[in-house]
Write a protein that holds these residues in place. Structure first.
Motif, PDB file in Angstrom:
ATOM      1  N   UNK A  76       0.777  -1.273  -0.175  1.00 20.11           N
ATOM      2  CA  UNK A  76       0.014   0.130   0.051  1.00 20.11           C
ATOM      3  C   UNK A  76       0.876   1.491  -0.035  1.00 20.11           C
ATOM      4  N   UNK A  77       1.927   1.307   0.735  1.00 20.34           N
ATOM      5  CA  UNK A  77       2.735   2.457   0.898  1.00 20.34           C
ATOM      6  C   UNK A  77       3.602   2.582  -0.432  1.00 20.34           C
ATOM      7  N   UNK A  78       3.761   1.685  -0.917  1.00 15.41           N
ATOM      8  CA  UNK A  78       4.732   1.673  -2.326  1.00 15.41           C
ATOM      9  C   UNK A  78       3.873   2.227  -3.421  1.00 15.41           C
ATOM     10  N   UNK A  79       2.458   1.662  -3.510  1.00 14.19           N
ATOM     11  CA  UNK A  79       1.768   2.103  -4.376  1.00 14.19           C
ATOM     12  C   UNK A  79       1.298   3.628  -4.221  1.00 14.19           C
ATOM     13  N   UNK A  80       0.962   3.916  -3.010  1.00 18.53           N
ATOM     14  CA  UNK A  80       0.717   5.426  -2.774  1.00 18.53           C
ATOM     15  C   UNK A  80       1.796   6.324  -3.170  1.00 18.53           C
ATOM     16  N   UNK A  81       3.192   6.000  -2.840  1.00 15.73           N
ATOM     17  CA  UNK A  81       4.249   6.739  -3.119  1.00 15.73           C
ATOM     18  C   UNK A  81       4.667   6.638  -4.660  1.00 15.73           C
ATOM     19  N   UNK A  82       4.196   5.612  -5.533  1.00 16.17           N
ATOM     20  CA  UNK A  82       4.437   5.779  -6.721  1.00 16.17           C
ATOM     21  C   UNK A  82       3.252   6.641  -7.471  1.00 16.17           C
ATOM     22  N   UNK A  83       2.034   6.632  -6.791  1.00 12.18           N
ATOM     23  CA  UNK A  83       1.202   7.382  -7.467  1.00 12.18           C
ATOM     24  C   UNK A  83       1.572   9.078  -6.954  1.00 12.18           C
ATOM     25  N   UNK A  84       2.099   9.219  -5.912  1.00 14.69           N
ATOM     26  CA  UNK A  84       2.295  10.574  -5.637  1.00 14.69           C
ATOM     27  C   UNK A  84       3.657  11.100  -6.406  1.00 14.69           C
ATOM     28  N   UNK A  85       4.364  10.032  -6.875  1.00 16.21           N
ATOM     29  CA  UNK A  85       5.582  10.519  -7.748  1.00 16.21           C
ATOM     30  C   UNK A  85       5.016  10.807  -9.236  1.00 16.21           C
ATOM     31  N   UNK A  86       4.028   9.961  -9.533  1.00 14.58           N
ATOM     32  CA  UNK A  86       3.575  10.294 -11.059  1.00 14.58           C
ATOM     33  C   UNK A  86       2.730  11.787 -11.005  1.00 14.58           C
ATOM     34  N   UNK A  87       2.135  11.992  -9.914  1.00 17.34           N
ATOM     35  CA  UNK A  87       1.208  13.417  -9.703  1.00 17.34           C
ATOM     36  C   UNK A  87       2.411  14.369  -9.849  1.00 17.34           C
ATOM     37  N   UNK A  88       3.575  14.168  -8.991  1.00 16.40           N
ATOM     38  CA  UNK A  88       4.742  15.305  -9.120  1.00 16.40           C
ATOM     39  C   UNK A  88       5.168  15.427 -10.270  1.00 16.40           C
ATOM     40  N   UNK A  89       5.414  14.308 -11.106  1.00 15.32           N
ATOM     41  CA  UNK A  89       6.151  14.596 -12.584  1.00 15.32           C
ATOM     42  C   UNK A  89       5.295  15.135 -13.498  1.00 15.32           C
ATOM     43  N   UNK A  90       3.930  14.914 -13.180  1.00 10.22           N
ATOM     44  CA  UNK A  90       3.027  15.553 -14.306  1.00 10.22           C
ATOM     45  C   UNK A  90       2.905  17.034 -13.990  1.00 10.22           C
ATOM     46  N   UNK A  91       2.875  17.188 -12.504  1.00 13.17           N
ATOM     47  CA  UNK A  91       2.751  18.642 -12.281  1.00 13.17           C
ATOM     48  C   UNK A  91       4.058  19.544 -12.887  1.00 13.17           C
ATOM     49  N   UNK A  92       5.160  19.004 -12.740  1.00 11.22           N
ATOM     50  CA  UNK A  92       6.442  19.442 -13.070  1.00 11.22           C
ATOM     51  C   UNK A  92       6.400  19.731 -14.562  1.00 11.22           C
ATOM     52  N   UNK A  93       6.105  18.763 -15.331  1.00 12.09           N
ATOM     53  CA  UNK A  93       5.935  18.746 -16.792  1.00 12.09           C
ATOM     54  C   UNK A  93       4.944  20.008 -17.234  1.00 12.09           C
ATOM     55  N   UNK A  94       3.692  20.020 -16.708  1.00 11.66           N
ATOM     56  CA  UNK A  94       2.791  20.969 -16.920  1.00 11.66           C
ATOM     57  C   UNK A  94       3.331  22.106 -16.810  1.00 11.66           C
ATOM     58  N   UNK A  95       4.102  22.608 -15.358  1.00 12.20           N
ATOM     59  CA  UNK A  95       4.655  23.736 -15.329  1.00 12.20           C
ATOM     60  C   UNK A  95       5.861  24.006 -16.556  1.00 12.20           C
ATOM     61  N   UNK A  96       6.541  23.228 -16.719  1.00 15.74           N
ATOM     62  CA  UNK A  96       7.439  23.362 -17.831  1.00 15.74           C
ATOM     63  C   UNK A  96       6.778  23.702 -19.175  1.00 15.74           C
ATOM     64  N   UNK A  97       5.723  23.113 -19.388  1.00 19.86           N
ATOM     65  CA  UNK A  97       5.183  23.442 -20.750  1.00 19.86           C
ATOM     66  C   UNK A  97       4.491  24.902 -20.701  1.00 19.86           C
ATOM     67  N   UNK A  98       3.993  25.340 -19.627  1.00 19.01           N
ATOM     68  CA  UNK A  98       3.374  26.597 -19.468  1.00 19.01           C
ATOM     69  C   UNK A  98       4.426  27.771 -19.504  1.00 19.01           C
ATOM     70  N   UNK A  99       5.642  27.207 -18.984  1.00 18.56           N
ATOM     71  CA  UNK A  99       6.746  28.058 -18.900  1.00 18.56           C
ATOM     72  C   UNK A  99       7.503  28.370 -20.420  1.00 18.56           C
ATOM     73  N   UNK A 100       7.221  27.470 -21.160  1.00 14.28           N
ATOM     74  CA  UNK A 100       7.862  27.292 -22.258  1.00 14.28           C
ATOM     75  C   UNK A 100       6.747  27.778 -23.624  1.00 14.28           C
ATOM     76  N   UNK A 101       5.659  28.201 -23.163  1.00 16.66           N
ATOM     77  CA  UNK A 101       4.693  28.921 -24.125  1.00 16.66           C
ATOM     78  C   UNK A 101       5.143  30.375 -24.516  1.00 16.66           C
ATOM     79  N   UNK A 102       5.091  30.457 -25.772  1.00 17.53           N
ATOM     80  CA  UNK A 102       5.229  31.877 -26.019  1.00 17.53           C
ATOM     81  C   UNK A 102       4.053  32.640 -25.821  1.00 17.53           C
ATOM     82  N   UNK A 103       4.155  34.069 -25.503  1.00  9.52           N
ATOM     83  CA  UNK A 103       2.968  34.879 -25.475  1.00  9.52           C
ATOM     84  C   UNK A 103       2.924  35.948 -26.453  1.00  9.52           C
TER      85      UNK A 103
END
Length: 103
Positions: A76-103
């Motif tokens: 349970x702890x391992x699955x929870x940690x992996x899910x948290x890690x995936x959420x963090x990676x997606x949030x970092x990717x979304x932040x990177x995508x937004x910061x690389x957008x040209x306005x």
């Protein structure tokens, strides 16, 4: 040796918080994304602490703690940690995508 698995195999309590975050609560007690994320992180941390405590008890040969219960808690702890890690990676990717957008 006790081969019974206890009924503490309920899913992580923070999993449903993200769905409830979309609907504000009555009386100004709103649940936002940050509080849902905080609750999920706390439940993952609690699951890791619980599995560590069970591991320690099994190593000390406590007869009231079964190996099966400990292994389920570890998974349970391992699955929870992996899910948290995936959420963090997606949030970092979304932040990177937004910061690389040209306005």
């Amino acid at each position: 040796m006790d081969l019974r698995i206890s009924s503490s195999t309920a899913p992580l309590s923070g999993a449903g918080l993200a769905r409830r975050a979309a609907t504000p609560q009555a009386e100004g007690n709103e649940v936002g994304f940050s509080s849902a994320l905080k609750g999920a992180l706390q439940s993952v941390s609690a699951a890791q602490n619980h599995s560590s405590a069970l591991q320690r008890e099994v190593q000390m040969e406590n007869p009231s703690v079964s190996l099966e219960e400990t292994m389920v808690a570890i998974q349970k702890a391992q699955v929870g940690f992996q899910a948290t890690l995936n959420v963090r990676n997606r949030m970092v990717q979304a932040y990177t995508d937004i910061m690389n957008m040209q306005v």
